[in-house]
Design a protein around this motif. Structure first.
Motif, PDB file in Angstrom:
ATOM      1  N   ILE A 150       0.839  -1.208   0.000  1.00 41.17           N
ATOM      2  CA  ILE A 150       0.000   0.000   0.000  1.00 41.17           C
ATOM      3  C   ILE A 150       0.871   1.254   0.000  1.00 41.17           C
ATOM      4  CG2 ILE A 150      -1.680   1.293   1.353  1.00 41.17           C
ATOM      5  CD1 ILE A 150      -2.815  -1.398   2.290  1.00 41.17           C
ATOM      6  N   ASP A 151       1.972   1.271   0.765  1.00 41.78           N
ATOM      7  CA  ASP A 151       2.871   2.432   0.804  1.00 41.78           C
ATOM      8  C   ASP A 151       3.482   2.703  -0.569  1.00 41.78           C
ATOM      9  OD1 ASP A 151       2.364   2.752   3.466  1.00 41.78           O
ATOM     10  OD2 ASP A 151       4.138   1.647   4.135  1.00 41.78           O
ATOM     11  N   LEU A 152       3.817   1.661  -1.332  1.00 36.55           N
ATOM     12  CA  LEU A 152       4.380   1.841  -2.667  1.00 36.55           C
ATOM     13  C   LEU A 152       3.376   2.529  -3.588  1.00 36.55           C
ATOM     14  CD1 LEU A 152       6.516   1.373  -4.843  1.00 36.55           C
ATOM     15  CD2 LEU A 152       5.588  -0.932  -5.163  1.00 36.55           C
ATOM     16  N   GLN A 153       2.124   2.102  -3.545  1.00 35.94           N
ATOM     17  CA  GLN A 153       1.101   2.731  -4.383  1.00 35.94           C
ATOM     18  C   GLN A 153       0.870   4.177  -3.964  1.00 35.94           C
ATOM     19  OE1 GLN A 153      -0.342   1.388  -7.114  1.00 35.94           O
ATOM     20  NE2 GLN A 153       1.055  -0.360  -6.796  1.00 35.94           N
ATOM     21  N   LYS A 154       0.882   4.448  -2.691  1.00 39.70           N
ATOM     22  CA  LYS A 154       0.682   5.826  -2.214  1.00 39.70           C
ATOM     23  C   LYS A 154       1.777   6.755  -2.740  1.00 39.70           C
ATOM     24  CE  LYS A 154       0.594   8.452   2.118  1.00 39.70           C
ATOM     25  NZ  LYS A 154       1.886   9.105   1.933  1.00 39.70           N
ATOM     26  N   TYR A 155       3.007   6.277  -2.769  1.00 45.63           N
ATOM     27  CA  TYR A 155       4.095   7.137  -3.248  1.00 45.63           C
ATOM     28  C   TYR A 155       3.989   7.391  -4.753  1.00 45.63           C
ATOM     29  CZ  TYR A 155       8.730   8.812  -4.437  1.00 45.63           C
ATOM     30  OH  TYR A 155       9.757   9.560  -4.929  1.00 45.63           O
ATOM     31  N   LEU A 156       3.696   6.340  -5.493  1.00 48.78           N
ATOM     32  CA  LEU A 156       3.649   6.491  -6.951  1.00 48.78           C
ATOM     33  C   LEU A 156       2.497   7.381  -7.388  1.00 48.78           C
ATOM     34  CD1 LEU A 156       4.459   2.809  -8.033  1.00 48.78           C
ATOM     35  CD2 LEU A 156       5.993   4.790  -8.052  1.00 48.78           C
ATOM     36  N   LEU A 157       1.362   7.309  -6.693  1.00 47.80           N
ATOM     37  CA  LEU A 157       0.177   8.049  -7.129  1.00 47.80           C
ATOM     38  C   LEU A 157      -0.041   9.338  -6.350  1.00 47.80           C
ATOM     39  CD1 LEU A 157      -2.290   5.021  -7.549  1.00 47.80           C
ATOM     40  CD2 LEU A 157      -0.835   6.091  -9.273  1.00 47.80           C
ATOM     41  N   GLY A 158       0.632   9.526  -5.218  1.00 45.55           N
ATOM     42  CA  GLY A 158       0.374  10.714  -4.404  1.00 45.55           C
ATOM     43  C   GLY A 158       1.609  11.543  -4.074  1.00 45.55           C
ATOM     44  N   ASP A 159       2.568  10.990  -3.372  1.00 43.40           N
ATOM     45  CA  ASP A 159       3.710  11.756  -2.896  1.00 43.40           C
ATOM     46  C   ASP A 159       4.606  12.234  -4.031  1.00 43.40           C
ATOM     47  OD1 ASP A 159       2.728  11.294  -0.418  1.00 43.40           O
ATOM     48  OD2 ASP A 159       4.125   9.662   0.080  1.00 43.40           O
ATOM     49  N   MET A 160       4.884  11.378  -4.999  1.00 43.07           N
ATOM     50  CA  MET A 160       5.801  11.763  -6.066  1.00 43.07           C
ATOM     51  C   MET A 160       5.263  12.928  -6.904  1.00 43.07           C
ATOM     52  SD  MET A 160       7.494   9.382  -9.052  1.00 43.07           S
ATOM     53  CE  MET A 160       5.911   9.129  -9.860  1.00 43.07           C
ATOM     54  N   PRO A 161       3.997  12.893  -7.384  1.00 41.25           N
ATOM     55  CA  PRO A 161       3.473  14.067  -8.128  1.00 41.25           C
ATOM     56  C   PRO A 161       3.473  15.337  -7.273  1.00 41.25           C
ATOM     57  CG  PRO A 161       2.100  12.125  -8.504  1.00 41.25           C
ATOM     58  CD  PRO A 161       3.032  11.769  -7.414  1.00 41.25           C
ATOM     59  N   GLN A 162       3.181  15.185  -6.002  1.00 37.99           N
ATOM     60  CA  GLN A 162       3.136  16.357  -5.128  1.00 37.99           C
ATOM     61  C   GLN A 162       4.533  16.989  -4.988  1.00 37.99           C
ATOM     62  OE1 GLN A 162       1.445  15.551  -1.306  1.00 37.99           O
ATOM     63  NE2 GLN A 162       1.759  17.633  -0.555  1.00 37.99           N
ATOM     64  N   ASP A 163       5.577  16.179  -4.877  1.00 31.65           N
ATOM     65  CA  ASP A 163       6.945  16.701  -4.764  1.00 31.65           C
ATOM     66  C   ASP A 163       7.357  17.435  -6.034  1.00 31.65           C
ATOM     67  OD1 ASP A 163       7.089  15.636  -2.258  1.00 31.65           O
ATOM     68  OD2 ASP A 163       8.167  13.816  -2.883  1.00 31.65           O
ATOM     69  N   LEU A 164       6.974  16.917  -7.210  1.00 27.17           N
ATOM     70  CA  LEU A 164       7.312  17.599  -8.467  1.00 27.17           C
ATOM     71  C   LEU A 164       6.615  18.937  -8.573  1.00 27.17           C
ATOM     72  CD1 LEU A 164       7.190  14.551 -10.915  1.00 27.17           C
ATOM     73  CD2 LEU A 164       9.227  15.799 -10.169  1.00 27.17           C
ATOM     74  N   GLN A 165       5.342  18.962  -8.172  1.00 23.38           N
ATOM     75  CA  GLN A 165       4.604  20.231  -8.237  1.00 23.38           C
ATOM     76  C   GLN A 165       5.206  21.267  -7.282  1.00 23.38           C
ATOM     77  OE1 GLN A 165       0.418  19.789  -7.473  1.00 23.38           O
ATOM     78  NE2 GLN A 165      -0.021  21.972  -7.727  1.00 23.38           N
ATOM     79  N   LYS A 166       5.600  20.827  -6.119  1.00 21.73           N
ATOM     80  CA  LYS A 166       6.198  21.752  -5.151  1.00 21.73           C
ATOM     81  C   LYS A 166       7.509  22.331  -5.693  1.00 21.73           C
ATOM     82  CE  LYS A 166       7.737  22.026  -0.356  1.00 21.73           C
ATOM     83  NZ  LYS A 166       9.025  22.584  -0.687  1.00 21.73           N
ATOM     84  N   ALA A 167       8.307  21.522  -6.395  1.00 20.37           N
ATOM     85  CA  ALA A 167       9.556  22.009  -6.965  1.00 20.37           C
ATOM     86  C   ALA A 167       9.287  23.087  -8.016  1.00 20.37           C
ATOM     87  CB  ALA A 167      10.344  20.848  -7.569  1.00 20.37           C
ATOM     88  N   ASP A 168       8.283  22.871  -8.850  1.00 20.76           N
ATOM     89  CA  ASP A 168       7.935  23.891  -9.857  1.00 20.76           C
ATOM     90  C   ASP A 168       7.473  25.178  -9.193  1.00 20.76           C
ATOM     91  OD1 ASP A 168       8.563  22.128 -11.871  1.00 20.76           O
ATOM     92  OD2 ASP A 168       6.523  21.344 -12.045  1.00 20.76           O
ATOM     93  N   GLU A 169       6.692  25.068  -8.139  1.00 20.79           N
ATOM     94  CA  GLU A 169       6.205  26.269  -7.440  1.00 20.79           C
ATOM     95  C   GLU A 169       7.364  27.032  -6.796  1.00 20.79           C
ATOM     96  OE1 GLU A 169       3.411  24.566  -4.794  1.00 20.79           O
ATOM     97  OE2 GLU A 169       1.801  24.397  -6.286  1.00 20.79           O
TER      98      GLU A 169
END
Length: 606
Positions: A150-169
């Motif tokens: 479950i943790d692997l799916q959470k990172y691939l679908l939630g945490d990773m996109p959020q980190d990329l968006q934060k870097a752009d901001e």
């Protein structure tokens, strides 16, 4: 700083005393007391027989002996001890040890036996408990495996996109800040040109723009790191966690089977443990029997002395003393032979080899000399002497006495002379007459007041006299101290060790008892000491001439403190003056000691 100041004070006071002795005898003689100094020009070169030997002190020890030791575990006390020196027969009671603690240990051991019996009962119950525990551990491992997925799916679908968006901001915000700081800097430059803005404020705006540029670059680099390193790594970590949980599940199942096997084995081993505790109980009973020490052979009783390592020997055995396991209590030496335990200084170690003949004189048996030979020479230095004095290197040596004498007893002090060589006809001078010039031995030869520095070739020495193989002839006069007007070159790097060895030989000549200096040779030794005194006074006179004001102050101090001045002068006359000006000088206390000391009179640091 305090130590350095004290060193300077001692040096000045000492020189003051020498000034009194050299330049103020008439004025201060009543205060310090006159001290006659025999002016000795030098020593005559002799020719004749020369014994090369090494003289040391030692103690007698039985060559063979039986030692009775405590076999009781831990520590105990001596309740009864036969008188030392008693002659005993086999079977005689020599010592009784306290076994009170063994009685308590026996009670404790019986408790351990009962504990082992209880363990046997527990082992059966633990087996059932472990079965239930195995079921719980396997279920827990299965849940952890599910959570990792479950943790692997959470990172691939939630945490990773959020980190990329934060870097752009972050990059966007840094760009806006850079634009704002650039605009502020532009207005500041215009106001500064018209004189409406201070230079410091303009510098601050420029710094703000630079800071904004740096922040923007950092944000961009952070995004690159995130995309190229952090995201792939985090993804791999989650994937590895899933794999690890799968392996963990397999391990739990294997461990469950192993634990069940352990508890099954524990049931069987509990019986063996019970048997072991019963054996320990029997061992305690045996130790009680060993508390009484009996003589295994006939002989004289000698108390053992515990070796305290770096602090030297301890107290002899006595009733009431505490002993540890395997500690010697009584020794029964054999009267068949004795050895002498001695320590050889490193400077004479290479002269001595096993098998060399020796002469031994026992202090308690005056007038008798016993033939002996070197039986053993240690390869490494004695650690106990090293701890007591780090600058001292001595090697344990055993001397076997060939003659038997019923009056000998272990522990008697004795002196021994190891006969290294007998030179039937050779030329020799005192050791103090040899100096090193650029690492090569030389002598100062005096011919009717004319001094010549002459190279010589030296051979063996006995710490008092040294063999001259070439360079001198019988009847010539050699000086025993360094004359003024002559300089000695320091030794090269390849000869520094030779220089140090020779310096130590000269120092030992002042301390080593001489077994060969009798008759005319004794006169050479006395001449060496007298010449050192003359040299000390000469340097004091020279100091008084070059420093009259300082000499007068020192002289005044000595007159105001006569008792202290007298004691210090006597120390100098006994020991050798300051810092190596005469043979044996240069120690850390008045008159020598070990080489290199200089914080007190005799060190030569000032």
């Amino acid at each position: 700083m305090v130590k350095k100041k004290r060193s300077r004070t001692w040096g000045l006071v000492t020189i003051g005393i020498l000034v009194l002795g050299a330049a103020g005898y008439a004025a201060a003689g009543a205060v310090l007391g006159s001290s006659e100094s025999t002016a000795v020009e030098g020593a005559e070169v002799k020719r004749g027989p020369l014994r090369i030997s090494v003289v040391e002190r030692g103690n007698l020890k039985a060559a063979e002996s039986v030692t009775l030791k405590s076999e009781i575990e831990g520590r105990t006390q001596v309740l009864y001890l036969i008188d030392e020196g008693t002659f005993v027969q086999p079977g005689d009671v020599l010592c009784e040890l306290d076994v009170t603690t063994l009685a308590d240990e026996r009670v404790e051991q019986e408790i351990r036996v009962r504990d082992r019996e209880a363990e046997y009962v527990k082992a059966e119950q633990n087996f059932e408990i472990q079965k239930s525990q195995n079921l719980s551990d396997i279920a827990k491992a299965e849940r952890e495996k599910e959570f990792a997925a479950i943790d692997l799916q959470k990172y691939l679908l939630g945490d990773m996109p959020q980190d990329l968006q934060k870097a752009d901001e972050d990059i966007l915000l840094r760009e806006e800040e850079l634009a704002q700081s650039a605009q502020d800097l532009e207005w500041s430059e215009k106001l500064a040109q018209k004189g409406f803005l201070e230079q410091s404020r303009l510098d601050q705006d420029r710094l703000a723009k630079t800071r904004a540029e740096v922040a923007l670059n950092q944000a961009r680099r952070a995004k690159v790191l995130l995309e190229e390193y952090e995201i792939p790594r985090s993804q791999r970590e989650y994937e590895a966690e899933v794999e690890e949980k799968e392996r963990e599940l397999d391990r739990v199942k294997l461990q469950a089977r192993a634990l069940i096997a352990d508890y099954e084995a524990e049931l069987k081993t509990s019986e063996a443990r019970l048997s072991l505790e019963r054996e320990n109980l029997a061992k305690i009973d045996q130790q009680v029997e060993k508390a009484v020490l009996k003589a295994p052979v006939a002989g004289m009783v000698v108390y053992a002395v515990e070796d305290n390592g770096r602090w030297g020997g301890g107290e002899p055995m006595q009733e009431g003393a505490e002993v540890r396991e395997r500690q010697g209590i009584i020794t029964i030496p054999s009267a068949e032979g004795y050895i002498v335990e001695a320590s050889l200084h490193e400077s004479v170690l290479e002269k001595v080899t096993t098998g060399m003949p020796c002469l031994v004189s026992v202090d308690a048996l005056p007038g008798r000399t016993f033939a002996a030979e070197v039986k053993f020479k240690a390869v490494l230095p004695d650690q106990q002497s090293w701890f007591a004095n780090p600058d001292l290197r001595v090697y344990r040596t055993d001397i076997r006495i060939l003659d038997k004498d019923p009056d000998m007893r272990p522990g008697m002090s004795c002196s021994l002379e190891i006969l290294v060589d007998e030179l039937p006809d050779t030329t020799y001078v005192p050791v103090q007459a040899i100096f090193l010039d650029a690492g090569e031995p030389i002598c100062f030869v005096s011919d009717n007041g004319v001094i010549e520095k002459r190279p010589v070739e030296v051979g063996q020495n006995n710490s008092k006299l040294v063999e001259i193989q070439s360079g001198l002839t019988e009847g010539e006069i050699v000086l025993l101290s360094h004359p003024s007007g002559f300089s000695l070159a320091p030794a090269s790097e390849s000869r520094v060790e030779d220089q140090g060895d020779w310096d130590r030989t000269r120092q030992m000549a002042q301390k080593t008892p001489d077994a060969n200096a009798g008759g005319e040779d004794a006169e050479l030794v006395e001449a060496a000491a007298a010449t050192g005194e003359e040299d000390m006074e000469e340097r004091a006179r020279k100091f008084a001439e070059e420093n009259p004001e300082a000499a007068e102050r020192m002289k005044k101090w000595a007159e105001e403190n006569p008792e202290e001045a007298k004691k210090m002068r006597e120390q100098w006359q006994k020991g050798g003056g300051e810092g190596g000006g005469r043979p044996g000088g240069g120690g850390g206390r008045p008159g020598g000691g070990r080489p290199g000391g200089g914080n007190r009179p005799g060190g030569g640091s000032e």
